[in-house]
Design a protein around this motif. Structure first.
Motif, PDB file in Angstrom:
ATOM      1  N   TYR A   1       0.821  -1.206   0.000  1.00 26.83           N
ATOM      2  CA  TYR A   1       0.000   0.000   0.000  1.00 26.83           C
ATOM      3  C   TYR A   1       0.859   1.262   0.000  1.00 26.83           C
ATOM      4  CZ  TYR A   1      -4.223   2.713   0.792  1.00 26.83           C
ATOM      5  OH  TYR A   1      -5.281   3.577   0.654  1.00 26.83           O
ATOM      6  N   GLY A   2       2.125   1.113   0.396  1.00 26.96           N
ATOM      7  CA  GLY A   2       3.012   2.273   0.381  1.00 26.96           C
ATOM      8  C   GLY A   2       3.174   2.941   1.730  1.00 26.96           C
ATOM      9  N   ASN A   3       2.639   2.346   2.792  1.00 21.88           N
ATOM     10  CA  ASN A   3       2.889   2.900   4.128  1.00 21.88           C
ATOM     11  C   ASN A   3       4.346   2.710   4.524  1.00 21.88           C
ATOM     12  OD1 ASN A   3       0.005   2.449   4.024  1.00 21.88           O
ATOM     13  ND2 ASN A   3       0.045   3.138   6.143  1.00 21.88           N
ATOM     14  N   TYR A   4       4.913   1.585   4.075  1.00 22.06           N
ATOM     15  CA  TYR A   4       6.333   1.360   4.285  1.00 22.06           C
ATOM     16  C   TYR A   4       7.044   1.528   2.946  1.00 22.06           C
ATOM     17  CZ  TYR A   4       5.415  -0.876   8.841  1.00 22.06           C
ATOM     18  OH  TYR A   4       5.040  -1.143  10.121  1.00 22.06           O
ATOM     19  N   ARG A   5       8.240   2.090   3.013  1.00 20.90           N
ATOM     20  CA  ARG A   5       9.011   2.267   1.796  1.00 20.90           C
ATOM     21  C   ARG A   5       9.828   1.007   1.507  1.00 20.90           C
ATOM     22  NH1 ARG A   5      10.810   8.437   3.057  1.00 20.90           N
ATOM     23  NH2 ARG A   5      10.276   7.846   5.177  1.00 20.90           N
TER      24      ARG A   5
ATOM     25  N   PRO B   1       4.758  10.310  -5.088  1.00 19.74           N
ATOM     26  CA  PRO B   1       3.639  10.300  -4.141  1.00 19.74           C
ATOM     27  C   PRO B   1       2.269  10.480  -4.801  1.00 19.74           C
ATOM     28  CG  PRO B   1       5.436  11.590  -3.230  1.00 19.74           C
ATOM     29  CD  PRO B   1       5.865  11.158  -4.608  1.00 19.74           C
TER      30      PRO B   1
ATOM     31  N   ILE C   1       1.050   7.376  -6.470  1.00 17.91           N
ATOM     32  CA  ILE C   1       0.587   6.396  -5.489  1.00 17.91           C
ATOM     33  C   ILE C   1      -0.824   6.756  -5.002  1.00 17.91           C
ATOM     34  CG2 ILE C   1       1.030   5.362  -3.208  1.00 17.91           C
ATOM     35  CD1 ILE C   1       4.002   5.833  -3.667  1.00 17.91           C
ATOM     36  N   LEU C   2      -1.045   8.044  -4.755  1.00 18.88           N
ATOM     37  CA  LEU C   2      -2.374   8.473  -4.300  1.00 18.88           C
ATOM     38  C   LEU C   2      -3.441   8.168  -5.348  1.00 18.88           C
ATOM     39  CD1 LEU C   2      -1.398  11.895  -2.674  1.00 18.88           C
ATOM     40  CD2 LEU C   2      -2.221   9.880  -1.469  1.00 18.88           C
TER      41      LEU C   2
ATOM     42  N   ARG D   1      -4.115   4.476  -5.303  1.00 15.20           N
ATOM     43  CA  ARG D   1      -4.913   4.108  -4.137  1.00 15.20           C
ATOM     44  C   ARG D   1      -6.379   4.459  -4.345  1.00 15.20           C
ATOM     45  NH1 ARG D   1      -1.680   6.372   1.089  1.00 15.20           N
ATOM     46  NH2 ARG D   1       0.099   4.934   1.064  1.00 15.20           N
TER      47      ARG D   1
ATOM     48  N   PHE E   1      -5.408  13.777  -8.380  1.00 20.56           N
ATOM     49  CA  PHE E   1      -3.952  13.625  -8.327  1.00 20.56           C
ATOM     50  C   PHE E   1      -3.326  13.452  -9.700  1.00 20.56           C
ATOM     51  CE2 PHE E   1      -5.762  11.744  -4.428  1.00 20.56           C
ATOM     52  CZ  PHE E   1      -5.429  12.784  -3.580  1.00 20.56           C
TER      53      PHE E   1
ATOM     54  N   LEU F   1       4.897  10.830   0.942  1.00 20.30           N
ATOM     55  CA  LEU F   1       3.506  10.620   1.334  1.00 20.30           C
ATOM     56  C   LEU F   1       3.406  10.711   2.852  1.00 20.30           C
ATOM     57  CD1 LEU F   1       2.188   7.453  -0.520  1.00 20.30           C
ATOM     58  CD2 LEU F   1       1.430   9.803  -0.793  1.00 20.30           C
TER      59      LEU F   1
ATOM     60  N   ASP G   1       1.443   9.243   5.138  1.00 20.88           N
ATOM     61  CA  ASP G   1       1.406   8.009   5.945  1.00 20.88           C
ATOM     62  C   ASP G   1       2.721   7.240   5.839  1.00 20.88           C
ATOM     63  OD1 ASP G   1       0.914   7.164   3.398  1.00 20.88           O
ATOM     64  OD2 ASP G   1      -1.070   6.340   3.802  1.00 20.88           O
ATOM     65  N   GLN G   2       3.408   7.394   4.700  1.00 20.43           N
ATOM     66  CA  GLN G   2       4.697   6.727   4.536  1.00 20.43           C
ATOM     67  C   GLN G   2       5.754   7.319   5.473  1.00 20.43           C
ATOM     68  OE1 GLN G   2       6.804   7.020   0.601  1.00 20.43           O
ATOM     69  NE2 GLN G   2       5.830   5.030   0.369  1.00 20.43           N
TER      70      GLN G   2
ATOM     71  N   ASP H   1       4.645   6.450   9.128  1.00 20.97           N
ATOM     72  CA  ASP H   1       4.677   5.028   9.496  1.00 20.97           C
ATOM     73  C   ASP H   1       6.075   4.428   9.350  1.00 20.97           C
ATOM     74  OD1 ASP H   1       2.009   5.101  10.012  1.00 20.97           O
ATOM     75  OD2 ASP H   1       1.366   4.134   8.150  1.00 20.97           O
ATOM     76  N   ASP H   2       6.868   5.012   8.468  1.00 24.42           N
ATOM     77  CA  ASP H   2       8.198   4.447   8.187  1.00 24.42           C
ATOM     78  C   ASP H   2       9.207   5.589   8.043  1.00 24.42           C
ATOM     79  OD1 ASP H   2      10.339   2.878   7.421  1.00 24.42           O
ATOM     80  OD2 ASP H   2       9.547   2.401   5.429  1.00 24.42           O
TER      81      ASP H   2
ATOM     82  N   HIS I   1      12.540   7.654   8.050  1.00 27.51           N
ATOM     83  CA  HIS I   1      13.918   7.211   7.830  1.00 27.51           C
ATOM     84  C   HIS I   1      14.943   8.050   8.578  1.00 27.51           C
ATOM     85  CE1 HIS I   1      13.433   4.546   4.004  1.00 27.51           C
ATOM     86  NE2 HIS I   1      12.560   4.268   4.945  1.00 27.51           N
TER      87      HIS I   1
END
Lengths: 232, 262
Positions: A58-62, A84, A87-88, A91, B4, B239, B241-242, B245-246, B248
């Protein structure tokens, strides 16, 4: 024909800077496909990285290395490298994700929470609300709750709101993280019905399901996540 | 088409920098913003996020770099190559700016209806009844009771003032909205209501927005994209949420891990 979703050699390591740069490898060379009309179930013990795989898709983690190829109409997009806003767009149109827990703005009613993704997609408010109501009814959420914010609802009610919201826009690719964890038998059956319905209409689904009965009812392919464990 | 997929950015920032004498305010800020996108700029005090916002909204002139904006006729114009009246016209019509303190964005001695109507008059509307009707409609949209239309914002609570400021900014249907800690001075119960309102209106009107906040929860609720600033530089972007959530970067990890659980 290209698969709806394909992961190629996806690798993920977390680097925890607050723990002195500790490296935490979680997944190594994750590769599998989900075809249209197919439900892939991820299996493996807790901590094997099942939810992380959904978050990577889903792209929450890279993604550190590898590709996540998603079919978006006639095109194929690598979400591991997409911008980004690409991706949006994916989604919104192609990729849905139902998480385990509802994360909602305080004060917003259950009905509006469910309708919101449709409105964001450009569906008129009245139509979106009508479809949201039908979905809540299908999940047996009592009508007297629709106008209330779900913060005070039970775990099972919140999960049903979350499912209704995530399933309403009918994405061609769906990620489901424990969709039946807090549900009773009657509502588990609703989830199974909807998943079967979506598969018959060509949706590709990747799911994490601990309930064996539900798993047997929906799975076409099982992918054992332990084979992507890191050597560390 | 989703919001988008416009292929032309609304705003392009290229290598923006601001030095106050030898003191760094902000440097190397580059990004593109598209219609309908909400971007959060987060960081602590002194991170340069307010300097960046002030440059983007033409309140201070960058030391170097440039800002390009797509005008309604489709052409890209460099903001600092425009004349001062042109820039001011843009700010009054095509842009909105929501201040943290509503007193800075409202005229406190003028009625609520007048506060909203003033922006309409700035774009040339002269029909009093029409202006009043539009103002009343907007007060309704931001949940201010119609019978308060003739009261001045001095008689309003903090939350109502902030909602009035939003109505005043959005009445001209701007394409770009700047927000500086819009929920900063409000009680928590009032914040939630305002956030919901902002989110709904911004997504329904498909406005592009840049929101400066130190509150990661606000950024998560309102924005699609995020830039994390520290010491005058953008250290991480992507992004929302990226990044949350993650994360770096060490500093972003520290910010995310410092949120108190409820």
């Amino acid at each position: 024909m290209m698969p709806a979703l394909e992961l190629k050699d996806v690798t993920k390591t977390f680097v925890m800077h607050l723990q002195g740069g500790l490296r935490l490898p979680v997944l190594n060379d994750v590769s599998f496909k989900a075809e249209a009309g197919q439900c892939v179930v991820l299996t493996g013990p807790s901590g094997a990285g099942k939810s992380s795989i959904l978050k990577l898709i889903y792209g929450n983690y890279r993604v550190d290395e590898g590709a996540i190829l998603v079919r978006d109409g006639e095109a194929q997009v690598d979400l591991a490298t997409a911008a980004p806003r690409r991706i949006l767009a994916v989604r919104q149109r192609a990729l849905g994700y139902v998480t385990q827990f509802l994360r909602a703005v305080p004060r917003v009613s259950a009905l509006d929470i469910v309708a919101e993704p449709l409105i964001a997609k450009g569906v008129a408010r009245d139509e979106a609300t009508a479809r949201a109501a039908a979905m809540l009814k299908r999940f047996n959420v009592p009508e007297r709750l629709w106008s209330l914010p779900p913060a005070t609802f039970s775990g099972g009610e919140q999960q049903r709101i979350n499912l209704a919201r995530g399933l309403l826009p009918e994405h061609p690719i769906l990620l489901l993280d424990e969709p039946t964890a807090s549900l009773d038998a009657k509502n588990r059956a609703v989830v199974v019905d909807i998943v079967r319905e979506r598969k018959s209409r060509g949706a590709a689904i990747v799911a994490i399901v601990h309930d064996e009965q539900v798993r047997d009812d929906i799975a076409d392919v099982a992918v054992d996540v332990t084979r992507f464990a890191t050597a560390a | 088409m989703t919001p988008f997929e416009d292929d032309k950015p609304l705003l392009i920032a290229e290598g923006l920098a601001k030095y106050y004498g030898r003191q760094l305010g902000c440097r190397d800020a580059s990004f593109e913003l598209y219609e309908g996108e909400v971007m959060a700029v987060v960081g602590e005090s002194g991170s340069g996020k307010s300097t960046l916002l002030q440059m983007l909204s033409t309140q201070i002139e960058p030391t170097s770099g440039r800002i390009l904006y797509r005008m309604r006729d489709g052409g890209m114009k460099s903001l600092w190559d425009m004349s001062e009246p042109e820039r001011r016209f843009l700010l009054r019509t095509d842009w909105g700016y929501v201040h943290q303190d509503p007193q800075h964005g409202l005229r406190m001695g003028v009625s609520a209806g007048g506060n909203v109507g003033e922006r309409l008059m700035a774009i040339g509307q002269r029909n009093y009844a029409g202006i009043r009707a539009t103002a009343a409609d907007w007060l309704g949209r931001v949940e201010i009771p119609e019978n308060r239309i003739d009261d001045t914002p001095r008689t309003y609570s903090g939350g109502m003032r902030q909602r009035l400021q939003i109505a005043r900014n959005l009445v001209t249907a701007p394409r770009l909205l700047f927000m500086d800690e819009p929920t900063g001075g409000l009680d928590v119960s009032v914040q939630a209501r305002l956030l919901d309102l902002l989110r709904r209106i911004v997504s329904e009107m498909r406005i592009a927005a840049i929101i400066v906040t130190h509150d990661l929860a606000v950024a998560r609720l309102l924005s699609n994209r995020i830039m994390v600033m520290k010491g005058g530089e953008v250290i991480e972007a992507g992004l929302t949420d990226q990044v949350l959530d993650d994360p770096h970067q060490p500093y972003t990890q520290l910010l995310v891990s410092s949120i108190l659980p409820v």
